[in-house]
Design a protein around this motif. Structure first.
Motif, PDB file in Angstrom:
ATOM      1  N   PRO A  25      13.568  47.226 -16.839  1.00  0.00           N
ATOM      2  CA  PRO A  25      14.823  46.984 -16.122  1.00  0.00           C
ATOM      3  C   PRO A  25      15.727  45.969 -16.805  1.00  0.00           C
ATOM      4  CG  PRO A  25      12.979  45.927 -14.993  1.00  0.00           C
ATOM      5  CD  PRO A  25      12.385  46.775 -16.062  1.00  0.00           C
ATOM      6  N   GLY A  26      15.148  45.000 -17.522  1.00  0.00           N
ATOM      7  CA  GLY A  26      15.984  44.019 -18.214  1.00  0.00           C
ATOM      8  C   GLY A  26      16.860  44.669 -19.268  1.00  0.00           C
ATOM      9  N   GLU A  27      16.278  45.572 -20.044  1.00  0.00           N
ATOM     10  CA  GLU A  27      17.059  46.281 -21.064  1.00  0.00           C
ATOM     11  C   GLU A  27      18.063  47.236 -20.411  1.00  0.00           C
ATOM     12  OE1 GLU A  27      14.674  47.769 -24.447  1.00  0.00           O
ATOM     13  OE2 GLU A  27      12.989  46.805 -23.425  1.00  0.00           O
ATOM     14  N   ALA A  28      17.661  47.824 -19.285  1.00  0.00           N
ATOM     15  CA  ALA A  28      18.592  48.705 -18.580  1.00  0.00           C
ATOM     16  C   ALA A  28      19.821  47.923 -18.115  1.00  0.00           C
ATOM     17  CB  ALA A  28      17.893  49.364 -17.386  1.00  0.00           C
ATOM     18  N   MET A  29      19.608  46.724 -17.568  1.00  0.00           N
ATOM     19  CA  MET A  29      20.736  45.922 -17.114  1.00  0.00           C
ATOM     20  C   MET A  29      21.618  45.487 -18.281  1.00  0.00           C
ATOM     21  SD  MET A  29      22.518  44.792 -14.734  1.00  0.00           S
ATOM     22  CE  MET A  29      21.457  45.374 -13.429  1.00  0.00           C
ATOM     23  N   ALA A  30      21.005  45.278 -19.456  1.00  0.00           N
ATOM     24  CA  ALA A  30      21.795  44.922 -20.639  1.00  0.00           C
ATOM     25  C   ALA A  30      22.745  46.045 -21.038  1.00  0.00           C
ATOM     26  CB  ALA A  30      20.862  44.586 -21.808  1.00  0.00           C
ATOM     27  N   GLN A  31      22.389  47.292 -20.711  1.00  0.00           N
ATOM     28  CA  GLN A  31      23.289  48.417 -20.969  1.00  0.00           C
ATOM     29  C   GLN A  31      24.371  48.524 -19.894  1.00  0.00           C
ATOM     30  OE1 GLN A  31      23.400  50.433 -23.606  1.00  0.00           O
ATOM     31  NE2 GLN A  31      21.659  49.385 -24.557  1.00  0.00           N
ATOM     32  N   LEU A  32      24.014  48.215 -18.656  1.00  0.00           N
ATOM     33  CA  LEU A  32      24.930  48.441 -17.534  1.00  0.00           C
ATOM     34  C   LEU A  32      25.967  47.333 -17.381  1.00  0.00           C
ATOM     35  CD1 LEU A  32      22.272  49.618 -14.937  1.00  0.00           C
ATOM     36  CD2 LEU A  32      24.006  51.050 -16.015  1.00  0.00           C
ATOM     37  N   ALA A  33      25.548  46.073 -17.525  1.00  0.00           N
ATOM     38  CA  ALA A  33      26.428  44.949 -17.205  1.00  0.00           C
ATOM     39  C   ALA A  33      27.716  44.922 -18.036  1.00  0.00           C
ATOM     40  CB  ALA A  33      25.665  43.623 -17.364  1.00  0.00           C
ATOM     41  N   GLN A  70      33.127  58.973 -21.517  1.00  0.00           N
ATOM     42  CA  GLN A  70      31.993  59.607 -22.190  1.00  0.00           C
ATOM     43  C   GLN A  70      30.998  58.550 -22.673  1.00  0.00           C
ATOM     44  OE1 GLN A  70      33.155  62.270 -25.323  1.00  0.00           O
ATOM     45  NE2 GLN A  70      31.216  63.344 -25.318  1.00  0.00           N
ATOM     46  N   LEU A  71      31.505  57.444 -23.195  1.00  0.00           N
ATOM     47  CA  LEU A  71      30.635  56.355 -23.618  1.00  0.00           C
ATOM     48  C   LEU A  71      29.897  55.757 -22.421  1.00  0.00           C
ATOM     49  CD1 LEU A  71      29.775  54.641 -26.055  1.00  0.00           C
ATOM     50  CD2 LEU A  71      31.682  53.109 -25.570  1.00  0.00           C
ATOM     51  N   GLY A  72      30.596  55.629 -21.291  1.00  0.00           N
ATOM     52  CA  GLY A  72      29.960  55.099 -20.092  1.00  0.00           C
ATOM     53  C   GLY A  72      28.849  56.009 -19.596  1.00  0.00           C
ATOM     54  N   SER A  73      29.056  57.327 -19.617  1.00  0.00           N
ATOM     55  CA  SER A  73      28.011  58.259 -19.183  1.00  0.00           C
ATOM     56  C   SER A  73      26.768  58.128 -20.052  1.00  0.00           C
ATOM     57  CB  SER A  73      28.536  59.696 -19.246  1.00  0.00           C
ATOM     58  OG  SER A  73      29.608  59.880 -18.341  1.00  0.00           O
ATOM     59  N   ALA A  74      26.974  57.946 -21.365  1.00  0.00           N
ATOM     60  CA  ALA A  74      25.830  57.797 -22.266  1.00  0.00           C
ATOM     61  C   ALA A  74      25.066  56.511 -21.974  1.00  0.00           C
ATOM     62  CB  ALA A  74      26.311  57.818 -23.715  1.00  0.00           C
ATOM     63  N   ARG A  75      25.780  55.418 -21.691  1.00  0.00           N
ATOM     64  CA  ARG A  75      25.114  54.146 -21.391  1.00  0.00           C
ATOM     65  C   ARG A  75      24.338  54.232 -20.071  1.00  0.00           C
ATOM     66  NH1 ARG A  75      25.866  49.603 -24.172  1.00  0.00           N
ATOM     67  NH2 ARG A  75      27.484  49.511 -25.784  1.00  0.00           N
ATOM     68  N   VAL A  76      24.930  54.882 -19.064  1.00  0.00           N
ATOM     69  CA  VAL A  76      24.234  55.032 -17.787  1.00  0.00           C
ATOM     70  C   VAL A  76      22.953  55.833 -17.971  1.00  0.00           C
ATOM     71  CG1 VAL A  76      24.365  56.103 -15.515  1.00  0.00           C
ATOM     72  CG2 VAL A  76      26.284  54.764 -16.356  1.00  0.00           C
ATOM     73  N   LEU A  77      23.007  56.918 -18.765  1.00  0.00           N
ATOM     74  CA  LEU A  77      21.814  57.717 -19.015  1.00  0.00           C
ATOM     75  C   LEU A  77      20.740  56.890 -19.721  1.00  0.00           C
ATOM     76  CD1 LEU A  77      20.230  60.351 -19.063  1.00  0.00           C
ATOM     77  CD2 LEU A  77      21.467  60.987 -21.142  1.00  0.00           C
ATOM     78  N   LEU A  78      21.139  56.099 -20.733  1.00  0.00           N
ATOM     79  CA  LEU A  78      20.173  55.257 -21.438  1.00  0.00           C
ATOM     80  C   LEU A  78      19.542  54.250 -20.475  1.00  0.00           C
ATOM     81  CD1 LEU A  78      18.725  54.293 -23.942  1.00  0.00           C
ATOM     82  CD2 LEU A  78      20.763  52.962 -24.557  1.00  0.00           C
ATOM     83  N   ALA A  79      20.348  53.678 -19.577  1.00  0.00           N
ATOM     84  CA  ALA A  79      19.816  52.729 -18.604  1.00  0.00           C
ATOM     85  C   ALA A  79      18.826  53.417 -17.671  1.00  0.00           C
ATOM     86  CB  ALA A  79      20.963  52.102 -17.802  1.00  0.00           C
ATOM     87  N   GLN A  80      19.101  54.658 -17.263  1.00  0.00           N
ATOM     88  CA  GLN A  80      18.180  55.389 -16.390  1.00  0.00           C
ATOM     89  C   GLN A  80      16.854  55.659 -17.096  1.00  0.00           C
ATOM     90  OE1 GLN A  80      20.605  58.776 -15.458  1.00  0.00           O
ATOM     91  NE2 GLN A  80      21.654  57.785 -13.754  1.00  0.00           N
ATOM     92  N   VAL A  81      16.923  55.978 -18.383  1.00  0.00           N
ATOM     93  CA  VAL A  81      15.696  56.210 -19.146  1.00  0.00           C
ATOM     94  C   VAL A  81      14.889  54.918 -19.256  1.00  0.00           C
ATOM     95  CG1 VAL A  81      14.785  56.834 -21.405  1.00  0.00           C
ATOM     96  CG2 VAL A  81      16.660  58.147 -20.422  1.00  0.00           C
ATOM     97  N   LEU A  82      15.567  53.806 -19.578  1.00  0.00           N
ATOM     98  CA  LEU A  82      14.876  52.519 -19.692  1.00  0.00           C
ATOM     99  C   LEU A  82      14.263  52.107 -18.353  1.00  0.00           C
ATOM    100  CD1 LEU A  82      17.509  50.659 -21.897  1.00  0.00           C
ATOM    101  CD2 LEU A  82      15.186  51.281 -22.576  1.00  0.00           C
ATOM    102  N   LEU A  83      14.954  52.387 -17.267  1.00  0.00           N
ATOM    103  CA  LEU A  83      14.417  52.053 -15.953  1.00  0.00           C
ATOM    104  C   LEU A  83      13.176  52.887 -15.661  1.00  0.00           C
ATOM    105  CD1 LEU A  83      15.089  50.183 -13.585  1.00  0.00           C
ATOM    106  CD2 LEU A  83      16.345  52.057 -12.550  1.00  0.00           C
TER     107      LEU A  83
END
Length: 332
Positions: free
Chosen positions: A122-130, A104-117
């Motif tokens: 993209p730099g902030e999105a990668m900071a969520q994904l990595a 569930q935490l991973g799904s929330a991070r992926v969604l936040l990265a998609q919004v940032l993208l």
């Protein structure tokens, strides 16, 4: 949909004089909002998520607040309004702080990265994904892994990291194929057969109705002959359709989902036939069993996803060198 006041129970529950459990009510509101998949109904979905959030706040249901914030962010992103989706995605992640479920935490991070993208960050999105790479792979959730890989590929491409983007996209395609293969498992084949049997019953009832009509019109010979011919055509089409479904179900039951090779059942059936044929004709027959050395070490050191890749690669290599008369399958 009409939104009820935040401190009241909707009228459909008051009519029964029995209000549902608070958490059940929030889930009902959330599930109702989630049933609006197309863009034309997303505004209604947003209203439903807002209603769910109000009731979750009244009943102090943290999981309900998470669902409402996540659904709102997802809908706003689908509407092309990432700036409005960003605070909702951030709020979802904040509400999940310390949550024990990594999926569930991973799904929330992926969604936040998609919004940032979508906001060209993209730099902030990668900071969520990595940081979540290991947790996503360890979760065993193929759908989550596929979302993470696709978002990672898009983010790395936006950053100009073309090689890493290509690797992530290649793994996403492999993961997506595994998801598709899971939908064609033996269990799903049996469910489809059950559904088709019910449909066959309805079709047979319709055919019986046609036959009854032909009996009532037996004095009109031309009409009766026409209905009889139609009945024969429908019965023949139904028989052919059912035969094709049974053949497809048998084919799916004989295929190994991971490698696409014949499974143990199919391989043993072919082996028995080959032995009987060799005995009748007095011809030689060869059997080769292959075991992958140190395969457990591959799974332990690199994860089961890499182990699955090794099995698929081995299956392709072996299938590529076979003669037309040879067969290969998976016993494991």
């Amino acid at each position: 949909m009409t939104a009820a006041p935040a401190t009241e129970i909707p009228a459909q529950y008051l009519l029964s004089n029995q209000a549902p459990e608070p958490r059940t009510l929030v889930d009902i509101l959330y599930d109702t909002a989630a049933r609006y998949p197309d863009a034309a109904a997303i505004d209604e979905a947003l209203a439903g998520y807002a209603e769910a959030e109000r009731f979750a706040g009244v009943t102090q249901d943290p999981q309900g607040l998470v669902k409402a914030a996540y659904g709102t962010a997802l809908s706003l992103l689908a509407l092309g309004r990432p700036a409005e989706a960003l605070p909702q995605a951030q709020r979802t992640l904040a509400l999940l702080a310390g949550h024990p479920d990594p999926a569930q935490l991973g799904s929330a991070r992926v969604l936040l990265a998609q919004v940032l993208l979508a906001l060209d960050r993209p730099g902030e999105a990668m900071a969520q994904l990595a940081p979540m790479a290991q947790a996503v792979r360890a979760s065993g959730k193929l759908a989550l892994l596929a979302d993470w890989l696709r978002t990672s590929a898009d983010t790395r491409a936006r950053l100009g990291h073309w090689h890493e983007a290509w690797l992530a996209l290649s793994e996403w395609r492999d993961t997506d194929r595994r998801l598709q293969a899971g939908q064609h498992s033996k269990a799903s084949a049996m469910l489809r057969l059950q559904f088709n049997r019910e449909r066959d019953d309805r079709e047979m009832q319709h055919l019986r109705s046609l036959n009854a009509q032909s009996e009532r019109l037996r004095n009109a010979q031309s009409v009766a002959l026409a209905l009889g011919a139609l009945l024969l055509v429908l019965l023949g089409a139904l028989a052919v359709h059912r035969l094709r479904r049974e053949r497809e179900a048998n084919r799916l039951a004989a295929i190994d989902e991971l490698t696409g090779l014949p499974n143990r059942r199919a391989l043993l059936a072919h082996a028995r036939a080959a032995v009987q044929s060799a005995q009748r004709q007095g011809s030689p027959l060869a059997l080769l069993m292959v075991d992958v050395d140190h395969f457990k070490r591959i799974n332990d050191q690199h994860g089961h996803a890499r182990g699955d890749e090794v099995l698929r690669l081995l299956a392709r290599q072996m299938a590529g060198v076979l003669r037309q008369c040879d067969r290969v399958g998976r016993l494991g």
